[in-house]
Design an enzyme around this catalytic site. Structure first.
Site, PDB file in Angstrom:
ATOM      1  N   VAL A  13       0.835  -1.206   0.000  1.00  0.00           N
ATOM      2  CA  VAL A  13       0.000   0.000   0.000  1.00  0.00           C
ATOM      3  C   VAL A  13       0.868   1.254   0.000  1.00  0.00           C
ATOM      4  O   VAL A  13       0.561   2.241  -0.683  1.00  0.00           O
ATOM      5  CB  VAL A  13      -0.957  -0.005   1.207  1.00  0.00           C
ATOM      6  CG1 VAL A  13      -1.768   1.290   1.256  1.00  0.00           C
ATOM      7  CG2 VAL A  13      -1.885  -1.210   1.145  1.00  0.00           C
ATOM      8  N   GLU A 126      -9.910   6.677   5.981  1.00  0.00           N
ATOM      9  CA  GLU A 126     -10.789   6.097   4.966  1.00  0.00           C
ATOM     10  C   GLU A 126     -10.321   4.719   4.514  1.00  0.00           C
ATOM     11  O   GLU A 126     -11.134   3.835   4.225  1.00  0.00           O
ATOM     12  CB  GLU A 126     -10.873   7.032   3.751  1.00  0.00           C
ATOM     13  CG  GLU A 126     -11.864   6.600   2.695  1.00  0.00           C
ATOM     14  CD  GLU A 126     -13.299   6.585   3.210  1.00  0.00           C
ATOM     15  OE1 GLU A 126     -13.850   5.473   3.344  1.00  0.00           O
ATOM     16  OE2 GLU A 126     -13.858   7.658   3.486  1.00  0.00           O
ATOM     17  N   VAL A 129     -11.064   0.713   6.452  1.00  0.00           N
ATOM     18  CA  VAL A 129     -12.204  -0.204   6.291  1.00  0.00           C
ATOM     19  C   VAL A 129     -12.614  -0.219   4.822  1.00  0.00           C
ATOM     20  O   VAL A 129     -12.863   0.828   4.235  1.00  0.00           O
ATOM     21  CB  VAL A 129     -13.407   0.232   7.146  1.00  0.00           C
ATOM     22  CG1 VAL A 129     -14.565  -0.750   6.958  1.00  0.00           C
ATOM     23  CG2 VAL A 129     -13.029   0.352   8.604  1.00  0.00           C
ATOM     24  N   GLY A 131     -10.935  -1.045   2.075  1.00  0.00           N
ATOM     25  CA  GLY A 131      -9.980  -0.749   1.010  1.00  0.00           C
ATOM     26  C   GLY A 131     -10.345   0.537   0.287  1.00  0.00           C
ATOM     27  O   GLY A 131     -10.406   1.609   0.874  1.00  0.00           O
ATOM     28  N   GLY A 184      -1.619 -15.606  -2.243  1.00  0.00           N
ATOM     29  CA  GLY A 184      -1.356 -14.344  -1.565  1.00  0.00           C
ATOM     30  C   GLY A 184      -2.594 -13.671  -1.008  1.00  0.00           C
ATOM     31  O   GLY A 184      -2.529 -12.546  -0.503  1.00  0.00           O
ATOM     32  N   GLU A 187      -2.657 -14.704   4.678  1.00  0.00           N
ATOM     33  CA  GLU A 187      -1.337 -14.638   5.282  1.00  0.00           C
ATOM     34  C   GLU A 187      -0.879 -16.041   5.703  1.00  0.00           C
ATOM     35  O   GLU A 187      -1.678 -16.974   5.824  1.00  0.00           O
ATOM     36  CB  GLU A 187      -1.377 -13.740   6.521  1.00  0.00           C
ATOM     37  CG  GLU A 187      -1.816 -12.309   6.240  1.00  0.00           C
ATOM     38  CD  GLU A 187      -0.778 -11.504   5.491  1.00  0.00           C
ATOM     39  OE1 GLU A 187       0.413 -11.915   5.482  1.00  0.00           O
ATOM     40  OE2 GLU A 187      -1.146 -10.477   4.895  1.00  0.00           O
ATOM     41  N   ASP A 198     -10.041  -9.356  12.191  1.00  0.00           N
ATOM     42  CA  ASP A 198      -9.924  -8.229  11.272  1.00  0.00           C
ATOM     43  C   ASP A 198     -11.282  -7.573  11.045  1.00  0.00           C
ATOM     44  O   ASP A 198     -11.417  -6.340  11.095  1.00  0.00           O
ATOM     45  CB  ASP A 198      -9.337  -8.708   9.943  1.00  0.00           C
ATOM     46  CG  ASP A 198      -9.269  -7.622   8.900  1.00  0.00           C
ATOM     47  OD1 ASP A 198      -8.341  -6.801   8.945  1.00  0.00           O
ATOM     48  OD2 ASP A 198     -10.153  -7.601   8.010  1.00  0.00           O
ATOM     49  N   LYS A 202     -12.837  -3.692  12.137  1.00  0.00           N
ATOM     50  CA  LYS A 202     -13.481  -2.784  11.176  1.00  0.00           C
ATOM     51  C   LYS A 202     -14.905  -2.421  11.587  1.00  0.00           C
ATOM     52  O   LYS A 202     -15.326  -1.268  11.460  1.00  0.00           O
ATOM     53  CB  LYS A 202     -13.459  -3.418   9.786  1.00  0.00           C
ATOM     54  CG  LYS A 202     -12.052  -3.568   9.222  1.00  0.00           C
ATOM     55  CD  LYS A 202     -12.048  -4.394   7.948  1.00  0.00           C
ATOM     56  CE  LYS A 202     -10.643  -4.558   7.386  1.00  0.00           C
ATOM     57  NZ  LYS A 202     -10.603  -5.453   6.206  1.00  0.00           N
TER      58      LYS A 202
END
Length: 431
Positions: A13, A126, A129, A131, A184, A187, A198, A202
């Site tokens: 990112v 932003e 959550v 992407g 990929g 993980e 996760d 969020k």
């Protein structure tokens, strides 16, 4: 005046963010006033597929958050530490912060936003959550006049990919997880994704924005998808459902300031708007009054999608730095203004439908015994179906009407003690 940007982290990112910042042509005109000053990395020797300005890379992350030529610090390290410490240091040095780190905000949001409000700087998230899906700003601004009643999200691409593959190919969880790791999408340690952590991070953030109160991350009820089998997905399909890992925040009673927050695999009716969201895509459905329903859909991860959201926040800060308002008072539509904690209802108070699958020994009266046990605990049954045989046991699937979770669990404890019941492989909630 050029606005100096400091990047903490130059992974997938971070690299995507740097690429946008270094090629502003054809993008928002405010990007022409942004300069990438420093990018903090763990190692200077790692090969990188990006042409950075000379002297931009550094391993001294603390120097970035203290640099007087940097006005905006972009934290893309992930994890809790050193992200938390560096964010707080940036705030203490008067820097605005942009982050994609849902875990640090979910756990330390109170500390971070209290410090930011005191320092008069923004912390924008932003990208934390969904992407590239715009959801944070819409909840704060566009939907802010609505009385939100419920937010339902598929907000973890890894689990959605796994469940989609299981549904389309009839494969079991372990097999698809291994494939997702090779591609990929998952993980090496997939626990945060497949155990629901996760998504819980969020939904804690989304609930705070939607309902206007702070959320303690530990108050989010959480179940993952490890127990989902190909058999459950097959039975769900026959009954007209798909199985999704949903994150749900809702206010059951509009007259009370009390919420239910939960993450768990859920049977979703095939005609529901969120049922057709497949693969690594995310979707967030917001219900409110007078709006009704609106759904946000798109790529929930990846360099391009997440970097798009990160740079969008940077542009917002740059725009604010052109206004005297940012010096005098934080814009309440972008900052965090609520101070109180929302009351979170225990999962036992939830009222929902349930799906349960039983393996029963070949004894007479089993279905009648199930009906009796459920009835004694005020659990009304919508359907009881004997699917077939497995290991000389009858496979029975039950779907209830809306019932209180506490009543359902009491009935299940009694049923599990019945002589005829060998095993209860699955219990899932129904949307």
């Amino acid at each position: 005046m050029a606005i100096g940007i400091g990047l903490l982290g130059l992974g997938t990112v971070g690299t995507g963010t740097a690429e946008i910042l270094l090629s502003p042509q054809g993008r928002h005109p405010l990007l022409g006033e942004v300069v990438l000053k420093r990018a903090g990395v763990r190692s200077l020797d790692k090969p990188r597929n990006i042409d950075l300005p000379a002297g931009c890379l550094t391993t001294d992350l603390e120097a970035i958050v203290k640099d007087p030529e940097i006005q905006v610090v972009v934290e893309l390290l992930g994890g809790l530490e050193p992200a938390r410490t560096l964010i707080l240091a940036a705030i203490a040095n008067g820097k605005h912060v942009v982050t994609a780190n849902k875990a640090v905000i979910a756990k330390y949001g109170e500390e971070i936003y209290t410090a930011a409000n005191k320092a008069g700087v923004y912390v924008l998230l932003e990208a934390a959550v969904g992407g590239g899906i715009p959801i944070i700003k819409p909840l704060k601004q566009s939907l802010g006049v609505n009385r939100i009643t419920r937010v339902i999200g598929i907000i973890n691409g890894t689990t959605n990919y796994i469940l989609t593959q299981m549904a389309q190919h009839g494969a079991d969880f372990g097999e698809v997880l291994a494939e997702a790791q090779k591609l990929g999408y998952a993980e090496a340690d997939p626990s945060a994704d497949v155990d629901g952590g996760d998504a819980a991070d969020k939904i804690a953030i989304l609930a705070s924005l939607a309902f206007g109160g702070r959320i303690r991350r530990e108050d989010v009820y959480c179940e993952g998808i490890r127990s989902i089998s190909a058999a459950d997905i097959s039975f769900a399909k026959k009954l007209g459902f798909v199985i999704k890992l949903l994150a749900i925040a809702e206010r059951p009673d509009l007259e009370e300031d009390a919420l239910q927050l939960r993450v768990h695999p859920t049977l979703v009716p095939k005609d529901h708007p969120i049922a057709s969201v497949n693969g690594v895509f995310n979707a967030i459905l917001v219900e409110g009054e007078p709006l009704g329903q609106v759904m946000f859909y798109g790529p929930g991860a990846g360099a391009g999608a997440t970097a798009s959201a990160v740079v969008s926040d940077i542009v917002h800060v740059v725009g604010l730095l052109h206004s005297d308002q940012v010096i005098q008072k934080l814009n309440p539509l972008l900052g965090c203004t609520h101070e109180h904690y929302s009351k979170i209802l225990p999962i036992d108070t939830l009222k929902t439908r349930f799906y349960a699958r039983f393996l029963s020994r070949d004894l007479p009266g089993v279905i009648g015994d199930l009906g009796t046990c459920f009835g004694q605990h005020q659990v009304s049954l919508e359907s009881v179906v004997q699917i077939g045989l497995q290991d000389d046991c009858a496979e029975i699937v039950v779907v209830t009407h809306d019932v209180h979770e506490a009543n359902f669990r009491e009935a299940m404890r009694e049923i599990e003690g019945l002589e005829a019941i060998k095993e209860v492989p699955s219990i899932l909630r129904v949307l």
